[in-house]
Every structure is written in structure tokens, then in C-alpha cells.
Motif scaffolding. Structure first.
Motif, PDB file in Angstrom:
ATOM      1  N   GLY A 225     -35.847  -0.606  28.890  1.00  4.85           N
ATOM      2  CA  GLY A 225     -34.861   0.254  27.792  1.00  4.85           C
ATOM      3  C   GLY A 225     -35.709   1.653  27.542  1.00  4.85           C
ATOM      4  O   GLY A 225     -36.427   1.749  28.029  1.00  4.85           O
ATOM      5  N   ALA A 226     -35.009   1.997  26.455  1.00  4.63           N
ATOM      6  CA  ALA A 226     -35.592   3.674  26.147  1.00  4.63           C
ATOM      7  C   ALA A 226     -35.583   3.761  24.604  1.00  4.63           C
ATOM      8  O   ALA A 226     -35.195   2.964  23.927  1.00  4.63           O
ATOM      9  N   ILE A 227     -36.293   4.506  24.256  1.00  7.04           N
ATOM     10  CA  ILE A 227     -36.905   4.899  22.905  1.00  7.04           C
ATOM     11  C   ILE A 227     -36.399   6.317  22.668  1.00  7.04           C
ATOM     12  O   ILE A 227     -35.348   6.710  23.468  1.00  7.04           O
ATOM     13  N   TYR A 228     -36.525   7.020  21.389  1.00  7.10           N
ATOM     14  CA  TYR A 228     -35.706   8.314  21.062  1.00  7.10           C
ATOM     15  C   TYR A 228     -36.342   9.452  21.338  1.00  7.10           C
ATOM     16  O   TYR A 228     -35.826  10.329  21.900  1.00  7.10           O
ATOM     17  N   ALA A 229     -37.866   9.448  21.221  1.00  5.74           N
ATOM     18  CA  ALA A 229     -38.565  10.958  21.486  1.00  5.74           C
ATOM     19  C   ALA A 229     -39.848  10.830  22.071  1.00  5.74           C
ATOM     20  O   ALA A 229     -40.375   9.999  21.930  1.00  5.74           O
ATOM     21  N   THR A 230     -40.256  11.864  22.769  1.00  6.71           N
ATOM     22  CA  THR A 230     -41.627  11.773  23.323  1.00  6.71           C
ATOM     23  C   THR A 230     -42.600  12.456  22.411  1.00  6.71           C
ATOM     24  O   THR A 230     -43.792  12.238  22.418  1.00  6.71           O
ATOM     25  N   SER A 231     -42.252  12.997  21.399  1.00  4.87           N
ATOM     26  CA  SER A 231     -43.013  13.384  20.235  1.00  4.87           C
ATOM     27  C   SER A 231     -42.371  13.164  18.802  1.00  4.87           C
ATOM     28  O   SER A 231     -40.974  13.175  18.676  1.00  4.87           O
ATOM     29  N   GLU A 232     -43.078  12.706  17.861  1.00  2.23           N
ATOM     30  CA  GLU A 232     -42.517  12.480  16.571  1.00  2.23           C
ATOM     31  C   GLU A 232     -41.890  13.845  16.016  1.00  2.23           C
ATOM     32  O   GLU A 232     -40.988  13.978  15.249  1.00  2.23           O
ATOM     33  N   ASN A 233     -42.910  14.763  15.849  1.00  3.29           N
ATOM     34  CA  ASN A 233     -42.394  16.297  15.476  1.00  3.29           C
ATOM     35  C   ASN A 233     -43.347  17.265  16.039  1.00  3.29           C
ATOM     36  O   ASN A 233     -44.162  16.984  17.019  1.00  3.29           O
ATOM     37  N   LYS A 234     -43.315  18.556  15.576  1.00  3.86           N
ATOM     38  CA  LYS A 234     -44.055  19.593  16.218  1.00  3.86           C
ATOM     39  C   LYS A 234     -45.459  19.421  15.941  1.00  3.86           C
ATOM     40  O   LYS A 234     -46.420  20.152  16.562  1.00  3.86           O
ATOM     41  N   GLU A 235     -45.928  18.564  14.809  1.00  6.17           N
ATOM     42  CA  GLU A 235     -47.300  18.486  14.467  1.00  6.17           C
ATOM     43  C   GLU A 235     -47.832  17.294  15.587  1.00  6.17           C
ATOM     44  O   GLU A 235     -49.183  17.346  15.522  1.00  6.17           O
ATOM     45  N   LYS A 236     -46.745  16.427  15.880  1.00  4.73           N
ATOM     46  CA  LYS A 236     -47.486  15.225  16.576  1.00  4.73           C
ATOM     47  C   LYS A 236     -47.078  15.331  18.121  1.00  4.73           C
ATOM     48  O   LYS A 236     -46.063  14.335  18.420  1.00  4.73           O
ATOM     49  N   ILE A 237     -47.154  16.260  18.854  1.00  8.58           N
ATOM     50  CA  ILE A 237     -46.764  16.416  20.095  1.00  8.58           C
ATOM     51  C   ILE A 237     -47.362  15.440  21.075  1.00  8.58           C
ATOM     52  O   ILE A 237     -48.541  15.348  20.893  1.00  8.58           O
ATOM     53  N   GLY A 238     -46.509  14.703  21.823  1.00 12.92           N
ATOM     54  CA  GLY A 238     -47.126  13.803  22.759  1.00 12.92           C
ATOM     55  C   GLY A 238     -47.373  12.431  22.076  1.00 12.92           C
ATOM     56  O   GLY A 238     -47.716  11.437  22.545  1.00 12.92           O
ATOM     57  N   ILE A 239     -46.980  12.204  20.835  1.00 16.25           N
ATOM     58  CA  ILE A 239     -46.801  10.836  20.256  1.00 16.25           C
ATOM     59  C   ILE A 239     -45.463  10.371  20.154  1.00 16.25           C
ATOM     60  O   ILE A 239     -44.724  10.751  19.220  1.00 16.25           O
ATOM     61  N   PRO A 240     -45.231   9.317  20.951  1.00 11.73           N
ATOM     62  CA  PRO A 240     -43.567   8.962  21.274  1.00 11.73           C
ATOM     63  C   PRO A 240     -43.220   8.474  20.198  1.00 11.73           C
ATOM     64  O   PRO A 240     -43.912   7.696  19.182  1.00 11.73           O
ATOM     65  N   GLN A 241     -41.695   8.439  19.797  1.00 17.15           N
ATOM     66  CA  GLN A 241     -41.046   7.824  18.587  1.00 17.15           C
ATOM     67  C   GLN A 241     -39.729   6.867  19.103  1.00 17.15           C
ATOM     68  O   GLN A 241     -39.094   7.271  19.879  1.00 17.15           O
ATOM     69  N   SER A 242     -39.979   5.617  18.369  1.00 17.61           N
ATOM     70  CA  SER A 242     -38.700   4.792  18.363  1.00 17.61           C
ATOM     71  C   SER A 242     -37.998   4.653  17.142  1.00 17.61           C
ATOM     72  O   SER A 242     -38.784   4.518  16.168  1.00 17.61           O
ATOM     73  N   GLN A 243     -36.794   4.899  16.952  1.00 14.41           N
ATOM     74  CA  GLN A 243     -36.038   4.657  15.760  1.00 14.41           C
ATOM     75  C   GLN A 243     -36.053   3.236  15.496  1.00 14.41           C
ATOM     76  O   GLN A 243     -35.686   2.679  14.300  1.00 14.41           O
TER      77      GLN A 243
END
Length: 384
Positions: A225-243
Motif C-alpha cells: 500500500g501507500a502513504i501520504y508524502a515523502t517529506s513531512e514539510n519543508k523543514e523535514k525533507i526526506g522524512i516520509p509521512q503517513s496520515q
């Protein structure tokens, strides 16, 4: 082959959809019931339209575009219909000089939804010009070569942003904006192998819990399956995020949880890109769908939030499976006709006035206009 003419895609896949099963059409009884549900929804929407042609004007043109698109999918509703004409005029009033279509916020999201609807009227020269400029705007907002991330890093195929689209305010791309952008590109003429589509496939591939995901495969539960984003925000680039948050694995590690709406968004993108049936990404996504088939809530989300964004989930579910070309699906609990299941579910949830609303209000799903637009669009996919 142009992606707009996709029919019978991935016909050799047997992992989820049985090749021995006919592409079962919705039954006459279900069709009759679904038509009545749609008619009630349309009656509600006609009454809810404002004098200026809008629905939920505080949300700008996107809600109106979603609803106009749903109306135009009815065989008996033409562009000359008064509600459609007024709605289109309202949408066109938000066209900006750079080609975007919005009211000052969620620019990509709004533009993509508007383009998807305007594509139904692309033979109108005025609208064709709007579509051309809108497509250019969307291309310019995709994170591809020649751009830099908010920290100054160059965007290339090894960057976590590569191929995605975002709101702008978070300074990073996400799966939701990306799926609507891909939808808009395909509906307005992009080929499945055009650069904007292939780059978007790369982005979604990095959101997938699969061994072949070299960037984030070790951080996402390996379900396909999939998650939401490959980065949480512009300060945390490269830290993926799942809702959907995290999940504890048997080895004690914590991984990001995959969930329904983003998995179907990813799968739909793979379908539009015509990935090979044996591609591990496709096989894994179809396995997830088989093991998590659910229309009661957004599967994979924690219990306390699994109803939030529910109608968005149903919209994405319906569009993905309709694009795939099958209605009969082999699930872990048996063969299911998703179109009939969906039409039954939507019929059971419709209010007496023809609307739908999500009591678990998040992402504007407390707005009956928006939710009815979602529901009617999903129902249309089941009825076609």
C-alpha cells in the motif's frame, strides 16, 4: 496508445481480478436503484446552487467544478443545462494570468479539479485555451529537474520530491495533490508515457511499502500500500509521512502505516501510466487491495480517524477501479462486484434530501455540497 482510451487494462493479471470472471456489469436492479439515488442527488444539487452559479463559494471554484463534472457525467445533462452553464461561468471567473484556476489558496488542487471538469468541454475554443494554459501551470509546479527544494537542494531523480505535486504551503509534494494533477493531465490529453506522468509514477513508487522502494522501503510497512508524502514539510525533507501514523512490526521496529485512499490514488496512477501487469509495484498494490477491500471506512486508518475523509476515499476507490476496467474483484472474503457494493453503500448513506454528509468532519467533509459531489462522482463510476 493514448491513456484516454484505456479499456481492458492489465487483462492478464490474476492476482486480484480473475480472468475467468466476466467483467460483470451492475445488475438491472442495482442500476435502477443507483439511478434513483443519482436523481435525488442531482435534485439536491440543483436546489443548493447559488445564484452566481457556485456551490460552497468560500471554497473557491474547486467544489463547483467537482459538482459540474458530476452533472456532466449524466447522459441527460448537457452543457446547455442552466446549472452547468452557470457553474462553468463561475469556474472561468477564477482563471488567473499564469493559467491556474483558484481563489488564492490550494492553487494546484483547485486547478487540477477544474481542468478535469473543463476537459469535458474541450471542443469549445475558449475552454480549450484555458485548458492549455492550465496544463502549463501544472507542469510548472511539478517537482522536476531545474527546481530547488526549500532548503536549496537541486531536484533530480534521486530527490524525494521528484515527480510530485503539492499545495505549496507545506513546501513539499503529497499523494493527494499528485493524484488530482495526474487525473487532470490524463483527462486533458496527456499520454501514459508523457514526462509528467512518468515522473508522477516515480513519486508514487516512493510512497509504496514494497522492497523495490529503495528510498523509503525500510520505513513503510511492506504491505504494497501507500502513504501520504515523502517529506513531512519543508523543514523535514526526506522524512516520509503517513496520515495513518505508525505501526509496530514483529521485530519491534516502527514503520509508517499504509492506507486506502492513498493506495487507490497510487494504483490509479499506475493504471493511467499503463504499467506492466507483472510490474512488482502493480502486483503489490493489487495484493493490498485484495487484502483490504472495504467500503465501510478508509482501510488502514486508525479506528479513531477511519471515518475522516471517508467520501474522498470512496471517490478515489471508484475512480481507480473504474479506470482499471473491472468490476468483479477477488478479495480474501470472496469475489465482489465493487460497483454494486459501492452503489448499495452510497444508497444506504444518502440523506432524505438527496445529499450526503460526513459526521466525522475533516477536510471539509462536513459540507454537504462537497460530499455530495464526491458521492455522485463515485456513483457515476459505478453506474458506467
Amino acid at each position: 496508445m493514448n491513456c484516454r482510451s484505456i479499456t481492458g487494462l492489465l487483462t492478464t493479471i490474476t492476482l486480484l481480478v480473475s480472468t475467468s470472471a466476466a467483467q460483470a456489469a451492475i445488475s438491472d436492479a442495482h442500476a435502477k436503484k443507483a439511478d434513483a439515488v443519482a436523481a435525488n442527488a442531482i435534485d439536491f444539487l440543483r436546489k443548493a446552487q447559488a445564484e452566481d452559479g457556485s456551490w460552497s463559494d468560500k471554497s473557491g471554484p474547486a467544489v463547483t467544478a467537482l459538482i459540474v463534472g458530476a452533472l456532466l457525467e449524466q447522459p441527460h445533462i448537457k452543457r446547455t443545462d442552466p446549472a452547468v452553464k452557470k457553474g462553468i461561468d463561475y469556474i472561468l471567473g477564477f482563471v488567473q494570468e499564469d493559467g491556474s484556476i483558484h481563489h488564492g489558496v490550494v492553487e494546484n488542487y483547485s486547478t487540477a479539479i477544474c481542468l478535469t471538469t473543463l476537459a469535458k468541454l474541450s471542443d469549445d475554443p475558449k475552454i480549450a485555451a484555458v485548458i492549455k494554459n492550465g496544463r502549463k501551470y501544472l507542469r510548472d509546479t511539478q517537482w522536476v529537474a531545474g527546481k530547488k527544494d526549500p532548503q536549496g537542494g537541486a531536484i533530480d531523480k534521486d530527490h524525494s520530491f521528484w515527480g510530485g505535486f503539492g499545495y505549496g504551503k507545506h513546501g513539499r509534494p503529497d499523494a493527494s495533490n499528485s493524484q488530482f494533477a495526474v487525473e487532470a493531465f490524463i483527462k486533458t490529453g496527456s499520454d501514459c508515457k508523457d514526462p509528467e506522468i512518468l515522473a508522477a509514477v516515480d513519486f508514487f513508487s516512493r510512497l509504496q511499502g514494497i522492497e523495490g522502494n529503495k528510498m523509503f522501503g525500510d520505513k513503510i510497512e511492506p504491505t504494497g500500500g501507500a502513504i501520504y508524502a515523502t517529506s513531512e514539510n519543508k523543514e523535514k525533507i526526506g522524512i516520509p509521512q503517513s496520515q495513518a501514523g505508525d505501526i509496530k512490526m514483529e521485530d519491534g521496529s516502527s514503520k509508517l502505516k499504509t492506507y486506502g485512499s492513498m493506495t487507490y490514488a497510487m494504483f490509479k496512477t499506475y493504471v493511467y501510466a499503463e504499467l506492466d501487469a507483472k510490474d512488482p509495484r502493480v502486483v503489490a498494490a493489487k495484493r493490498w487491495i485484495s487484502e483490504n477491500y472495504n467500503l465501510d471506512h478508509n482501510p488502514g486508518m486508525p479506528d479513531d480517524v477511519k471515518y475522516k475523509g471517508y467520501y474522498y476515499y470512496l471517490l478515489t476507490f471508484a475512480r481507480a477501479l473504474y479506470a482499471h476496467g473491472y468490476e468483479t474483484i477477488d478479495t480474501t472474503s470472496g469475489k465482489r462486484n465493487w460497483a454494486q457494493d459501492l452503489s448499495d453503500k452510497l444508497a444506504s448513506l444518502q440523506k432524505a434530501d438527496g445529499s450526503w454528509i460526513n459526521e466525522a468532519d475533516r477536510w471539509l467533509e462536513g459540507d454537504p455540497n462537497l460530499v455530495t459531489g464526491y458521492a455522485l462522482t463515485a456513483l457515476n463510476a459505478a453506474r458506467q
